[in-house]
Enzyme design. Structure first.
Site: not given
Length: 193
Positions: A152, A102-104, A122
């Site tokens: 994301g 998730v995310c970066t 991302t």
């Protein structure tokens, strides 16, 4: 199913906790009862971007022993994607059935080579950073490309957990979890390749 939750200095804890608070509920359902997890890191304790610290369960385990490896994001990913020791450790997840970020956290999956020839996503502020690691960056909330699932920004961690509850246990079970956590939203922007 045996899961590894990867933590590191500079993590965004909501990336981890949003996912964790949903996914641990797999144990509520017959088809996924017996799911276990370890909170893993390179050090005994990790500190997030804001200074909060958490102890890990297992230091630098061989990630090939896990069925699912989950990597959250945070500003720490910017340095860690260049850290040979950390990236080599993540590479031990090569044989894991599911590689999730998730995310970066996707930058770390990418640095380990898991996004090569894959479509991924991302945090919206990091699309350009992800581009060198994958075939294509999709500007959406969740992307499933084979056994790799990327999601994301920070709040997407809850949607990602619910997506996996549905994937592993079923839609009815995901709806039960949504009621338990008083989550009235329906995820949008899910791309399956």
């Amino acid at each position: 199913m045996k899961m590894a939750f990867i933590l590191f200095n500079g993590v965004t804890f909501l990336d981890f906790v949003g996912f964790y608070d949903v996914i641990y509920r797999l144990n509520l359902f017959d088809q996924t009862k017996g799911t276990t997890w370890d909170i893993c890191g390179l050090t005994e304790e990790v500190t997030d971007e804001l200074g909060m610290s958490v102890k890990v369960d297992v230091i630098k385990p061989d990630l090939s022993q896990y069925d699912l490896v989950f990597v959250p994001g945070g500003m720490g990913t910017r340095k860690l994607k260049e850290d040979i020791e950390f990236v080599d450790w993540i590479r031990t997840a090569e044989s894991a059935s599911h590689k999730i970020s998730v995310c970066t956290g996707s930058l770390l999956l990418g640095a380990a080579g898991f996004l090569k020839d894959k479509i991924a996503t991302t945090h919206p502020n990091a699309y350009e950073l992800l581009q060198p690691y994958c075939k294509e960056v999709i500007r959406t909330r969740i992307v499933k490309d084979g056994n790799v699932i990327t999601a994301g920004g920070v709040a997407t961690s809850i949607d990602l957990g619910l997506y996996l509850i549905e994937l592993f246990a079923g839609q009815e079970e995901a709806n039960i979890v949504k009621k338990q956590i008083d989550y009235p939203y329906t995820a949008v922007g899910i791309v399956e390749v």
